[in-house]
Design an enzyme around this catalytic site. Structure first.
Site, PDB file in Angstrom:
ATOM      1  CG  ASP A   8      -2.124  -1.034   1.062  1.00  0.00           C
ATOM      2  OD1 ASP A   8      -1.851  -1.953   0.365  1.00  0.00           O
ATOM      3  OD2 ASP A   8      -3.064  -1.156   2.011  1.00  0.00           O
ATOM      4  CG  ASP A  46      -6.476   0.160   1.207  1.00  0.00           C
ATOM      5  OD1 ASP A  46      -7.080  -1.024   1.457  1.00  0.00           O
ATOM      6  OD2 ASP A  46      -6.835   1.133   1.732  1.00  0.00           O
ATOM      7  CG  HIS A  48     -11.460   1.226   0.081  1.00  0.00           C
ATOM      8  ND1 HIS A  48     -11.277  -0.294   0.614  1.00  0.00           N
ATOM      9  CD2 HIS A  48     -10.389   1.730   0.961  1.00  0.00           C
ATOM     10  CE1 HIS A  48     -10.590  -0.444   1.515  1.00  0.00           C
ATOM     11  NE2 HIS A  48     -10.087   0.739   1.722  1.00  0.00           N
ATOM     12  CG  HIS A  52     -14.955   0.076   1.508  1.00  0.00           C
ATOM     13  ND1 HIS A  52     -14.788   0.139   2.886  1.00  0.00           N
ATOM     14  CD2 HIS A  52     -14.744  -0.961   0.891  1.00  0.00           C
ATOM     15  CE1 HIS A  52     -14.457  -1.318   3.126  1.00  0.00           C
ATOM     16  NE2 HIS A  52     -14.290  -2.086   2.039  1.00  0.00           N
ATOM     17  CG  HIS A  81      -8.231   5.384   2.834  1.00  0.00           C
ATOM     18  ND1 HIS A  81      -9.510   5.215   3.639  1.00  0.00           N
ATOM     19  CD2 HIS A  81      -7.884   4.095   2.547  1.00  0.00           C
ATOM     20  CE1 HIS A  81      -9.576   3.694   4.139  1.00  0.00           C
ATOM     21  NE2 HIS A  81      -8.627   2.910   3.246  1.00  0.00           N
ATOM     22  CE  LYS A 106      -4.295  -4.098   1.320  1.00  0.00           C
ATOM     23  NZ  LYS A 106      -5.080  -3.036   2.211  1.00  0.00           N
ATOM     24  CB  CYS A 151      -2.367  -2.748   5.262  1.00  0.00           C
ATOM     25  SG  CYS A 151      -3.861  -1.956   5.178  1.00  0.00           S
TER      26      CYS A 151
HETATM   27  C1  VGL Z   1      -4.676   0.765   5.624  1.00  0.00           C
HETATM   28  C2  VGL Z   1      -6.489   1.858   6.941  1.00  0.00           C
HETATM   29  C3  VGL Z   1      -7.338   1.575   5.797  1.00  0.00           C
HETATM   30  C4  VGL Z   1      -3.260   0.335   5.511  1.00  0.00           C
HETATM   31  C5  VGL Z   1      -5.778   0.672   4.716  1.00  0.00           C
HETATM   32  O1  VGL Z   1      -2.866   0.247   4.333  1.00  0.00           O
HETATM   33  O2  VGL Z   1      -2.564   0.233   6.159  1.00  0.00           O
HETATM   34  N1  VGL Z   1      -5.011   1.452   6.800  1.00  0.00           N
HETATM   35  N2  VGL Z   1      -7.037   0.876   4.874  1.00  0.00           N
HETATM   36 ZN    ZN Z   2      -8.352   1.112   3.171  1.00  0.00          ZN
END
Ligand code: VGL
Ligand code: ZN
Length: 205
Positions: A8, A46, A48, A52, A81, A106, A151
């Site tokens: 990510d 990530d 979304h 979401h 995000h 994901k 993550c």
């Molecule tokens: C993440 C919060 C929400 C991460 C992803 O990549 O750590 N944290 N979505």
């Molecule tokens: Zn996320």
């Protein structure tokens, strides 16, 4: 076979992004150097939909960082995000993506969050990462990226359960909960995960 898995490293998790990790961009040169040491580099992203349910904006009377139950699971609500197709969801421009052979996305299902690159948070569905790694004869997985305490931690932890030797490269991660994520690292080590620094892989860096 060893694999480097970059978690990510996206604009929204770096300074100026909607869910910025303090100094999240500072680890990118190290990640780029690390990539030179691996024959297989993979990334997670990530990704979304705007609808979401991990977004506070999709709940009445909720604000970012509130904690709720979502379909029976604990859920922290986040600012919007990494919305599919947005600038914030793109990899950070400093990240070298030339060696990345596969990207595992994901968080597409609006009803469930997905911190790990292997499964959603309810383990309803696999991303196929385990099968991919097995097919490539990977036995050792090395993790870096953002956020170290979320993550990266959940992905590196699942790697152990999936039967891989799992290394978390601490100076190539940055946590959201700035500074301290010793609880997560301790849990990772208790499960036989190995925390290392990049200088073990890049001797002269
Ligand atoms: C993440 C919060 C929400 C991460 C992803 O990549 O750590 N944290 N979505
Ligand atoms: Zn996320």
């Amino acid at each position: 076979m060893r694999a480097l898995i970059i978690v990510d490293v996206q604009n929204d998790f770096t300074p100026g992004g909607s869910l910025e990790v303090q100094s999240g961009d500072k680890i990118i040169p190290t990640i780029n150097k690390l990539q030179e040491q691996f024959d297989l580099v993979i990334a997670t992203q990530d990704w979304h939909p705007a609808s979401h349910k991990s977004f506070a904006s999709n709940h009445e009377n909720a604000k970012p960082f509130d904690k709720i139950k979502l379909n029976k699971l604990d859920q922290t609500l986040w600012p919007d995000h990494c919305v599919q197709g947005s600038k914030g969801a793109e990899f950070h421009p400093d990240l070298n993506t030339d060696k990345i052979e596969a990207i595992f996305r994901k968080g597409m299902d609006p009803e469930i969050d997905s911190y790990s690159g292997f499964f959603d948070n309810g383990r309803r569905k696999s991303t196929g990462l385990t099968g991919y790694l097995q097919e490539r004869e990977v036995t050792e997985t090395f993790f870096c990226g953002l956020a170290g305490d979320i993550c990266v931690f959940y992905t590196a932890k699942d790697a152990i359960e999936e039967g891989f030797k799992s290394f978390l490269i601490q100076d190539a991660c940055q946590p959201l909960n700035h500074g301290d994520y010793s609880d997560a690292l301790e849990e990772f080590e208790k499960r036989k995960g190995i925390v290392i620094n990049s200088n073990r892989l890049i001797p002269q860096f």
